[in-house]
Design a protein around this motif. Sequence first.
Motif, PDB file in Angstrom:
ATOM      1  N   LEU A 249      31.284 -98.952 -52.278  1.00 50.30           N
ATOM      2  CA  LEU A 249      31.082 -97.569 -52.693  1.00 50.30           C
ATOM      3  C   LEU A 249      31.225 -96.578 -51.530  1.00 50.30           C
ATOM      4  CD1 LEU A 249      28.015 -98.190 -54.997  1.00 50.30           C
ATOM      5  CD2 LEU A 249      30.418 -97.955 -55.664  1.00 50.30           C
ATOM      6  N   THR A 250      31.559 -97.102 -50.363  1.00 49.04           N
ATOM      7  CA  THR A 250      31.668 -96.294 -49.150  1.00 49.04           C
ATOM      8  C   THR A 250      32.905 -95.407 -49.181  1.00 49.04           C
ATOM      9  OG1 THR A 250      30.594 -98.051 -47.908  1.00 49.04           O
ATOM     10  CG2 THR A 250      31.871 -96.473 -46.638  1.00 49.04           C
TER      11      THR A 250
ATOM     12  N   GLN B 143      35.209 -93.297 -46.322  1.00 52.91           N
ATOM     13  CA  GLN B 143      35.471 -92.992 -44.920  1.00 52.91           C
ATOM     14  C   GLN B 143      36.040 -91.580 -44.877  1.00 52.91           C
ATOM     15  OE1 GLN B 143      38.884 -94.764 -42.718  1.00 52.91           O
ATOM     16  NE2 GLN B 143      37.259 -95.687 -41.498  1.00 52.91           N
ATOM     17  N   VAL B 144      35.548 -90.775 -43.942  1.00 56.08           N
ATOM     18  CA  VAL B 144      36.008 -89.400 -43.820  1.00 56.08           C
ATOM     19  C   VAL B 144      36.595 -89.195 -42.427  1.00 56.08           C
ATOM     20  CG1 VAL B 144      35.353 -86.969 -43.916  1.00 56.08           C
ATOM     21  CG2 VAL B 144      34.201 -88.623 -45.405  1.00 56.08           C
ATOM     22  N   LEU B 145      37.818 -88.774 -42.384  1.00 52.31           N
ATOM     23  CA  LEU B 145      38.486 -88.391 -41.138  1.00 52.31           C
ATOM     24  C   LEU B 145      38.740 -86.897 -41.207  1.00 52.31           C
ATOM     25  CD1 LEU B 145      41.188 -91.213 -41.022  1.00 52.31           C
ATOM     26  CD2 LEU B 145      39.021 -91.168 -39.801  1.00 52.31           C
ATOM     27  N   VAL B 146      38.493 -86.191 -40.123  1.00 50.43           N
ATOM     28  CA  VAL B 146      38.797 -84.766 -40.082  1.00 50.43           C
ATOM     29  C   VAL B 146      39.999 -84.585 -39.172  1.00 50.43           C
ATOM     30  CG1 VAL B 146      37.951 -82.466 -39.491  1.00 50.43           C
ATOM     31  CG2 VAL B 146      36.388 -84.159 -40.494  1.00 50.43           C
ATOM     32  N   ARG B 147      41.065 -84.081 -39.745  1.00 49.73           N
ATOM     33  CA  ARG B 147      42.314 -83.848 -39.009  1.00 49.73           C
ATOM     34  C   ARG B 147      42.777 -82.434 -39.296  1.00 49.73           C
ATOM     35  NH1 ARG B 147      40.263 -87.666 -37.301  1.00 49.73           N
ATOM     36  NH2 ARG B 147      41.112 -89.732 -36.939  1.00 49.73           N
ATOM     37  N   ASP B 148      43.033 -81.700 -38.249  1.00 55.38           N
ATOM     38  CA  ASP B 148      43.459 -80.303 -38.382  1.00 55.38           C
ATOM     39  C   ASP B 148      42.493 -79.500 -39.246  1.00 55.38           C
ATOM     40  OD1 ASP B 148      45.783 -80.731 -36.814  1.00 55.38           O
ATOM     41  OD2 ASP B 148      46.794 -81.556 -38.587  1.00 55.38           O
ATOM     42  N   GLY B 149      41.186 -79.799 -39.111  1.00 53.98           N
ATOM     43  CA  GLY B 149      40.169 -79.063 -39.836  1.00 53.98           C
ATOM     44  C   GLY B 149      40.007 -79.450 -41.291  1.00 53.98           C
ATOM     45  N   LYS B 150      40.740 -80.459 -41.754  1.00 53.93           N
ATOM     46  CA  LYS B 150      40.667 -80.878 -43.157  1.00 53.93           C
ATOM     47  C   LYS B 150      40.107 -82.296 -43.258  1.00 53.93           C
ATOM     48  CE  LYS B 150      44.526 -78.015 -44.505  1.00 53.93           C
ATOM     49  NZ  LYS B 150      45.871 -77.929 -45.008  1.00 53.93           N
ATOM     50  N   ALA B 151      39.288 -82.497 -44.298  1.00 59.38           N
ATOM     51  CA  ALA B 151      38.705 -83.817 -44.533  1.00 59.38           C
ATOM     52  C   ALA B 151      39.680 -84.678 -45.327  1.00 59.38           C
ATOM     53  CB  ALA B 151      37.398 -83.686 -45.299  1.00 59.38           C
ATOM     54  N   ILE B 152      39.901 -85.879 -44.826  1.00 64.56           N
ATOM     55  CA  ILE B 152      40.728 -86.869 -45.523  1.00 64.56           C
ATOM     56  C   ILE B 152      39.796 -88.039 -45.823  1.00 64.56           C
ATOM     57  CG2 ILE B 152      42.720 -88.397 -45.340  1.00 64.56           C
ATOM     58  CD1 ILE B 152      43.697 -86.452 -43.063  1.00 64.56           C
ATOM     59  N   THR B 153      39.679 -88.395 -47.111  1.00 68.23           N
ATOM     60  CA  THR B 153      38.764 -89.471 -47.480  1.00 68.23           C
ATOM     61  C   THR B 153      39.525 -90.695 -47.972  1.00 68.23           C
ATOM     62  OG1 THR B 153      38.511 -88.690 -49.756  1.00 68.23           O
ATOM     63  CG2 THR B 153      36.949 -87.838 -48.129  1.00 68.23           C
ATOM     64  N   THR B 154      38.915 -91.843 -47.729  1.00 64.90           N
ATOM     65  CA  THR B 154      39.458 -93.122 -48.169  1.00 64.90           C
ATOM     66  C   THR B 154      38.304 -93.933 -48.739  1.00 64.90           C
ATOM     67  OG1 THR B 154      40.986 -93.056 -46.305  1.00 64.90           O
ATOM     68  CG2 THR B 154      40.780 -95.148 -47.439  1.00 64.90           C
ATOM     69  N   ASP B 155      38.542 -94.642 -49.825  1.00 61.21           N
ATOM     70  CA  ASP B 155      37.502 -95.497 -50.400  1.00 61.21           C
ATOM     71  C   ASP B 155      37.345 -96.755 -49.554  1.00 61.21           C
ATOM     72  OD1 ASP B 155      37.081 -93.729 -52.444  1.00 61.21           O
ATOM     73  OD2 ASP B 155      38.443 -94.726 -53.829  1.00 61.21           O
ATOM     74  N   GLY B 156      36.124 -97.312 -49.533  1.00 57.95           N
ATOM     75  CA  GLY B 156      35.813 -98.504 -48.742  1.00 57.95           C
ATOM     76  C   GLY B 156      35.837 -99.752 -49.599  1.00 57.95           C
ATOM     77  N   PRO B 157      35.426-100.883 -49.071  1.00 59.34           N
ATOM     78  CA  PRO B 157      35.012-101.090 -47.676  1.00 59.34           C
ATOM     79  C   PRO B 157      36.221-101.101 -46.753  1.00 59.34           C
ATOM     80  CG  PRO B 157      34.952-103.172 -48.828  1.00 59.34           C
ATOM     81  CD  PRO B 157      35.339-102.115 -49.842  1.00 59.34           C
ATOM     82  N   PHE B 158      35.955-100.964 -45.463  1.00 62.38           N
ATOM     83  CA  PHE B 158      37.042-100.751 -44.519  1.00 62.38           C
ATOM     84  C   PHE B 158      37.308-101.919 -43.592  1.00 62.38           C
ATOM     85  CE2 PHE B 158      35.081 -96.877 -45.803  1.00 62.38           C
ATOM     86  CZ  PHE B 158      36.170 -96.255 -46.373  1.00 62.38           C
ATOM     87  N   ALA B 159      36.255-102.546 -43.137  1.00 62.30           N
ATOM     88  CA  ALA B 159      36.427-103.590 -42.136  1.00 62.30           C
ATOM     89  C   ALA B 159      36.472-104.962 -42.805  1.00 62.30           C
ATOM     90  CB  ALA B 159      35.278-103.542 -41.133  1.00 62.30           C
TER      91      ALA B 159
END
Length: 122
Positions: free
Chosen positions: A56-57, A59-75
Amino acid sequence: MKFLILIYGNPEGRELWNQLSEEQRRESMAGYTELESALSATGELLANESLDDPALTKQVLVRDGKAITTDGPFAEIKEQLAGFYLVECDTVERATEIVTRIPEAAFSIVEIRPVRDLSFLR
């Protein structure tokens, strides 16, 4: 001094948990309830939570001031963060004593991380 106590679990353990009856889950959680009460009574408990399924995780990356989200799990890892306690106590030895009272510590990995003191910034 503040310490973050990180409790790790694995998918197999979570699957076993999901197979328990409601009564078995309540009995299993009794040790956590006792620990929370004891640490609250001494004033050492600052926060604690059990974390939900890693699937249910987000992941949020902020690039150029914008949030990019990806569903987890990641590792692709065997152990996943399952919960935590944030405690305030005098020494790492005391934090270690607290870990010995966590029911899950008998069959999983638990980390103690000192919280960085940034009070000088205030």
